[in-house]
Design an enzyme around this catalytic site. Structure first.
Site, mmCIF file in Angstrom:
data_model
loop_
_atom_site.group_PDB
_atom_site.id
_atom_site.type_symbol
_atom_site.label_atom_id
_atom_site.label_comp_id
_atom_site.label_asym_id
_atom_site.label_seq_id
_atom_site.Cartn_x
_atom_site.Cartn_y
_atom_site.Cartn_z
ATOM 1 N N HIS A 404 29.210 -11.438 -26.768
ATOM 2 C CA HIS A 404 30.073 -10.288 -26.476
ATOM 3 C C HIS A 404 30.000 -9.170 -27.494
ATOM 4 O O HIS A 404 30.711 -8.165 -27.357
ATOM 5 C CB HIS A 404 31.531 -10.735 -26.353
ATOM 6 C CG HIS A 404 31.835 -11.408 -25.050
ATOM 7 N ND1 HIS A 404 32.228 -10.709 -23.935
ATOM 8 C CD2 HIS A 404 31.779 -12.692 -24.682
ATOM 9 C CE1 HIS A 404 32.417 -11.561 -22.934
ATOM 10 N NE2 HIS A 404 32.145 -12.768 -23.367
ATOM 11 N N LYS A 597 42.952 1.075 -24.474
ATOM 12 C CA LYS A 597 42.141 -0.087 -24.833
ATOM 13 C C LYS A 597 42.598 -0.511 -26.208
ATOM 14 O O LYS A 597 43.386 0.196 -26.846
ATOM 15 C CB LYS A 597 40.647 0.267 -24.829
ATOM 16 C CG LYS A 597 40.304 1.559 -25.591
ATOM 17 C CD LYS A 597 38.830 1.905 -25.475
ATOM 18 C CE LYS A 597 38.480 2.578 -24.154
ATOM 19 N NZ LYS A 597 37.286 2.037 -23.523
ATOM 20 N N ARG A 598 42.143 -1.676 -26.711
ATOM 21 C CA ARG A 598 42.501 -2.058 -28.061
ATOM 22 C C ARG A 598 42.128 -0.934 -29.034
ATOM 23 O O ARG A 598 41.115 -0.254 -28.843
ATOM 24 C CB ARG A 598 41.784 -3.362 -28.444
ATOM 25 C CG ARG A 598 42.379 -4.580 -27.779
ATOM 26 C CD ARG A 598 43.836 -4.780 -28.142
ATOM 27 N NE ARG A 598 43.965 -5.192 -29.527
ATOM 28 C CZ ARG A 598 44.269 -6.415 -29.931
ATOM 29 N NH1 ARG A 598 44.508 -7.368 -29.039
ATOM 30 N NH2 ARG A 598 44.362 -6.711 -31.209
ATOM 31 N N LYS A 603 35.790 2.048 -31.252
ATOM 32 C CA LYS A 603 36.130 2.675 -29.968
ATOM 33 C C LYS A 603 36.508 4.154 -30.146
ATOM 34 O O LYS A 603 36.642 4.900 -29.199
ATOM 35 C CB LYS A 603 37.266 1.913 -29.289
ATOM 36 C CG LYS A 603 36.866 0.510 -28.793
ATOM 37 C CD LYS A 603 38.065 -0.224 -28.216
ATOM 38 C CE LYS A 603 37.763 -1.659 -27.790
ATOM 39 N NZ LYS A 603 37.165 -1.772 -26.437
ATOM 40 N N THR A 709 35.091 -2.739 -19.685
ATOM 41 C CA THR A 709 35.398 -2.997 -18.277
ATOM 42 C C THR A 709 36.445 -2.013 -17.768
ATOM 43 O O THR A 709 36.549 -1.792 -16.565
ATOM 44 C CB THR A 709 35.926 -4.438 -18.062
ATOM 45 O OG1 THR A 709 36.923 -4.725 -19.052
ATOM 46 C CG2 THR A 709 34.798 -5.448 -18.155
ATOM 47 N N LYS A 713 37.277 0.045 -14.117
ATOM 48 C CA LYS A 713 38.565 0.121 -13.416
ATOM 49 C C LYS A 713 38.930 1.574 -13.102
ATOM 50 O O LYS A 713 39.415 1.881 -12.009
ATOM 51 C CB LYS A 713 39.678 -0.493 -14.271
ATOM 52 C CG LYS A 713 39.496 -1.968 -14.595
ATOM 53 C CD LYS A 713 40.501 -2.401 -15.679
ATOM 54 C CE LYS A 713 40.128 -3.719 -16.319
ATOM 55 N NZ LYS A 713 40.874 -3.962 -17.577
HETATM 56 C C1 LIG Z 1 40.452 -4.020 -18.817
HETATM 57 C C2 LIG Z 1 41.363 -4.202 -19.948
HETATM 58 C C3 LIG Z 1 40.890 -4.143 -21.256
HETATM 59 C C4 LIG Z 1 39.452 -3.815 -21.590
HETATM 60 O O1 LIG Z 1 39.365 -2.435 -21.834
HETATM 61 P P1 LIG Z 1 38.074 -1.749 -22.478
HETATM 62 O O2 LIG Z 1 38.363 -0.305 -22.380
HETATM 63 O O3 LIG Z 1 36.911 -2.160 -21.642
HETATM 64 O O4 LIG Z 1 37.991 -2.246 -23.876
HETATM 65 C C5 LIG Z 1 41.787 -4.322 -22.284
HETATM 66 N N1 LIG Z 1 43.094 -4.559 -22.055
HETATM 67 C C6 LIG Z 1 43.589 -4.616 -20.809
HETATM 68 C C7 LIG Z 1 45.040 -4.858 -20.610
HETATM 69 C C8 LIG Z 1 42.746 -4.451 -19.710
HETATM 70 O O5 LIG Z 1 43.245 -4.528 -18.468
#
Ligand SMILES: *Cc1c(COP(=O)(O)O)cnc(C)c1O
Length: 864
Positions: A404, A597-598, A603, A709, A713
């Protein structure tokens, strides 16, 4: 020999085993000999639970009155949530039983997905959708005096994960069930999931997430499944008197029990229900009486309490390795319990060990479960007395490993002493695995000592470390990355020596995906309905290539305007959420620019907020009468949790909030710019946020984000992306077309050189960024000392994440967005075109690829 079965013993309930506890032959035998009356009674019950409103209402009321011991007069929304969930659970369990019996009878190969995280979010809405009973539930609870949306809101998120990795596991088990694959998840049932985040004076404050507070209707405690797990102790060598061979035996020093909790995972539009088995730790009932009698009562109680601490809490780090003993204990506890369970199930139907890889595939989600490789070898060699290389062949055929990350700070390396103390026999086995592996390498590449040093599972540092990724590669038959760029990068950087040794065929790619049931139908029912109307059915939820047909409506004005209306309503919904969480008013007519995101330096939320500051300054520098014409009004939304010990990430959060404080209260700015930090980002918030973006930001330094991911979305919900050429942004661009994505920044192949330049002191801060830094140093957004570290990491500490290199190109991309958003119809068309081409990013496709190329499993469909 056929086991003899006393079927009457089963009928009288004397038989201790469950139905799936029998072998397939036994089940057939029993079926034939069970008395007709008994069989009909069981068959009558084994229906589908409820099929109409009346039956559901009966069941609901029954649960309120008996399961919950409440009445019509004290049934609040929480009780209604529990009663409705229990009603659905009844239905699920019946289908779950049937599915598991089918797998047993078919003697099929099974896949086990080992993940330390499953970021599930809520279960109720998803269960209603997958069981296709949401309308029915809505009507029923309405008749009983409740509002379904309010009931759904009462469920706490199952936050058993940090971010992308855990959510991926959750999407995968949904797709396994939907695709009728015999696939189970194995994880840990943390009492405390990911902490909840509060913002106080602009700072992140963590609160424990005791998600099981009101019980959990979605889990089935299997209190009878109690697996002893040992730690510490010693290794004994004995000599077999007959063969003269030496034999090793691990005598554990501390024992805890692993208790199984099952979470049924329904597939969409299928009766298939798979299982997610989560382990919880408990003390053994054997109390240390010796200590007790010696008067050391405290100590013997303390040891019992230590047992429960193993599954007490999820480690809150995302993409970061922290070598804590308790974490290693979690890993072994989980892996040992899961393998015990897997082996027991295998032995029920098969006794020839060489069949193991034909009936069992195990996928390692990152290196967290790598000890499973060692544990299986230990079971086969020490317990089953198989010859080493025969056993090792079975082990490597069984496992697959998903990488990952390529970031050094995220790669697991456990100190040898720590493993040796906690798991003495496992350390010996790791050394033997390494010895045989290095002998093989030495044969292939004689006299390349440096190669041996680089690929060795044991890092010869002080202290010595076990490199878990190396162990995972050596112990698996296939290694995959999670997006094309990432899979190429692992082959050319961190694992390139292994490509030389094993050949490139061992390494493959499976680009990540998301489940369209949760991330389209559940999160965005109005868009789903609009698409269904246009395409004539909702088949695209399982056959996503059908979305392609949306392209033919690209000039259908009425359709475009409905599409736009759906997006607007989703923005209104998000605006209300923002108001309730932050008291900030945002205008849903304005562009919503979202990065959730985190929080992580790679990032680059820091670059986002620097860009926002720059925009604020430019607006202020524009003559008042020109501002409206020159600047597109924008709402900038950022959200995400920082690991509690991640200093820089926490400063980024504080900066976002401080900038918001100034900008949102600047009367000169008004609606031209708003800056919002959404607290406590989680799955259920993501379900409201993702459908409401015009633009979302996926702006990691090239080469650092393995896939991402949330990019999928957002685009799936008709939002466009500003992003770097990184992770799955690459495939998204290929699928939806370059015109529909705003790419910027340096490419991953240039990152190394740029970093080297910076290290040599060659760093140029662009004027726009200097402007921002100067303003920060003036104290416009509060105490400069607070943010100096953030600035210095770019300005003086080598700018590892290349903010200075990408900043201007980032601003340019933003300015292109401003222009394009104004041509609104064209903007909407881009959204439609994007959604039409997002089919590839369904996690159903991922599972098909894994099933075919790595697991060698097939769907099992009930014959009717
Ligand atoms: C999809 C998702 C992530 C992943 O987000 P990235 O932008 O791809 O790092 C993290 N937290 C939650 C709650 C998510 O639904």
């Amino acid at each position: 020999m056929m086991p003899s079965i006393d079927s009457n013993a089963f009928v009288r309930g004397k038989h201790r085993r469950t139905m799936t506890g029998f072998t397939p032959t036994e089940i057939k035998n029993i079926d034939a000999s069970i008395p007709v009356k008994c069989r009909t009674a069981w068959a009558k019950h084994a229906t589908t639970g409820f099929t109409n409103e009346e039956e559901l209402e009966d069941r609901f009321i029954n649960h309120v009155e008996t399961t919950l011991a409440r009445s019509m007069y004290n049934c609040d929304d929480l009780a209604a949530y529990q009663a409705l969930s229990n009603s659905l659970r009844d239905k699920l369990i019946l289908q779950w039983n049937k599915t598991q019996q089918l797998y047993t009878i078919k003697e099929t190969k099974r896949l086990y997905y080992l993940s330390l995280e499953f970021l599930m979010g809520r279960a109720l809405d998803n269960a209603m959708i997958n069981l296709n009973v949401k309308d029915l539930c809505k009507k029923s609870v309405d008749e009983l005096g409740f509002n379904l949306e309010d009931i759904i809101e009462r469920e706490p998120d199952a936050g058993l994960g940090n971010g992308g990795l855990g959510r991926l596991a959750a999407c995968f088990i949904d797709s396994l069930s939907t695709g009728n694959y015999p696939g189970w998840g194995y994880g840990l049932r943390y009492n405390y999931g990911i902490f909840s985040q509060k913002i106080i004076n602009g700072y992140q404050v963590e609160h424990p997430d005791y998600w099981l507070k009101f019980g959990n209707p979605w889990e089935i405690p299997r209190l009878e499944i109690r697996i002893p797990i040992d730690f510490y102790g010693t290794v004994q060598t004995t000599i077999d008197s007959k063969t003269g061979k030496s034999k090793k035996e691990w005598l554990g020093g501390e024992r805890v029990l692993a208790i199984a909790y099952d979470f049924p995972i329904p597939g969409f539009k299928t009766n298939n229900v798979n299982n997610l088995r989560l382990w919880s730790s408990q003390p053994t009932t054997e109390f240390d009486f010796q200590k007790f009698n010696e008067g050391d009562y405290d100590d013997s109680v303390a040891q019992q309490q230590r047992a429960e601490s193993i599954t007490a809490v999820l480690y809150p780090n995302d993409n970061f390795y922290q070598g804590k003993e308790l974490r290693l204990k979690q890993q072994y506890f989980w892996v040992a319990a899961s393998l015990h369970d897997i082996v027991r199930r295998f032995l029920k139907t098969e006794h020839s060990w060489d069949k193991f890889p034909d009936l069992v595939a195990i996928q390692l989600n990152d290196t967290h479960p790598t000890l499973a490789v060692v544990e299986l070898q230990r079971i086969l060699v020490d317990n089953e007395n198989l010859e080493w290389s025969y056993a090792w062949n079975i082990v490597t055929k069984t496992f697959g490993y998903t990488n990952h990350t390529v970031m050094q700070e995220a790669l697991e390396k456990w100190p040898v002493d720590l493993i040796g103390n906690l798991l003495p026999r496992h350390l010996e086995i790791i050394y033997d695995i390494n010895l045989f592996f290095l002998q093989k390498v030495e044969k292939l590449f004689p006299n390349d000592r440096d190669l041996l040093r680089r690929v060795s599972i044991v890092e010869e540092s002080t202290p010595k470390n076990i490199r878990m990724a190396n162990l995972a590669i050596v112990g698996s038959h296939r290694v995959n990355g999670v997006a094309e760029l990432h899979s190429e990068l692992i082959k050319t950087t961190i694992f390139k020596d292994f490509v030389k040794i094993y050949g490139a065929e061992k390494f493959t790619n499976v680009t990540n995906g998301v489940t369209f049931r949760r991330w389209l139908k559940q999160a965005n029912p109005n868009l789903t309905n609009l698409i269904s109307e246009k395409l004539g059915s909702d088949d695209f939820l399982t056959k996503p290539v059908l979305l392609k047909k949306l392209e033919s409506f690209i000039n259908d004005k009425e359709f475009l305007s409905k599409w736009d209306e759906v997006k607007f309503n989703n923005k209104v919904k998000l605006s209300k959420l923002i108001k309730s969480l932050t008291n900030i008013d945002v205008n849903p007519h304005n562009l919503f620019d979202i990065q959730v995101k985190r929080i992580h330096e790679y990032k680059r939320q820091q670059m986002n907020i620097f860009g926002i500051i720059w925009r604020y300054l430019q607006i202020k520098a524009t003559p008042k009468e020109e501002r409206e014409a020159k600047w597109l009004p924008k709402v900038c939304i950022i959200g995400g949790k920082a690991a509690p010990g991640y200093y820089a990430a926490k400063k980024i959060i504080k900066l976002v909030n401080s900038v918001g404080e100034v900008v949102n209260n600047d009367p000169e700015i008004g609606d031209l710019l708003k800056v919002v930090f959404i607290p406590d980002y989680n799955v259920s918030k993501a379900e409201i946020i993702c459908p409401a973006s015009d633009i979302s930001e996926h702006i990691s330094t090239a080469g650092t984000e393995a896939s991402g991911t949330s990019n999928m979305k957002f685009v799936l919900n008709g939002g466009l992306i500003i992003g770097t050429v990184d992770g799955a942004n690459v495939e998204i661009t290929r699928e939806i077309g370059e015109d529909n994505i705003f790419l910027f920044g340096n490419l991953s192949e240039d990152v190394e050189d740029l970093r080297y330049d910076h290290q040599m002191g060659r760093i140029e801060i662009p004027d726009a960024l200097t402007l921002v830094f100067n303003e920060l140093s003036k104290g416009t957004f509060g105490d400069y000392g607070e943010y100096q570290g953030l600035i210095d990491s770019t300005k003086v500490h080598g700018d590892y994440y290349l903010v200075s290199d990408d900043f201007e190109s980032y601003l340019e991309a933003q300015s292109t967005i401003d222009k394009e958003f104004k041509d609104h119809e064209n903007w909407v068309k881009k959204g439609v075109l994007s959604v039409a081409n997002m089919g590839f990013f369904s996690s159903d496709r991922c599972i098909e690829e894994y099933a075919e190329n790595i697991w060698n499993i097939e769907p099992i469909i009930e014959q009717v």
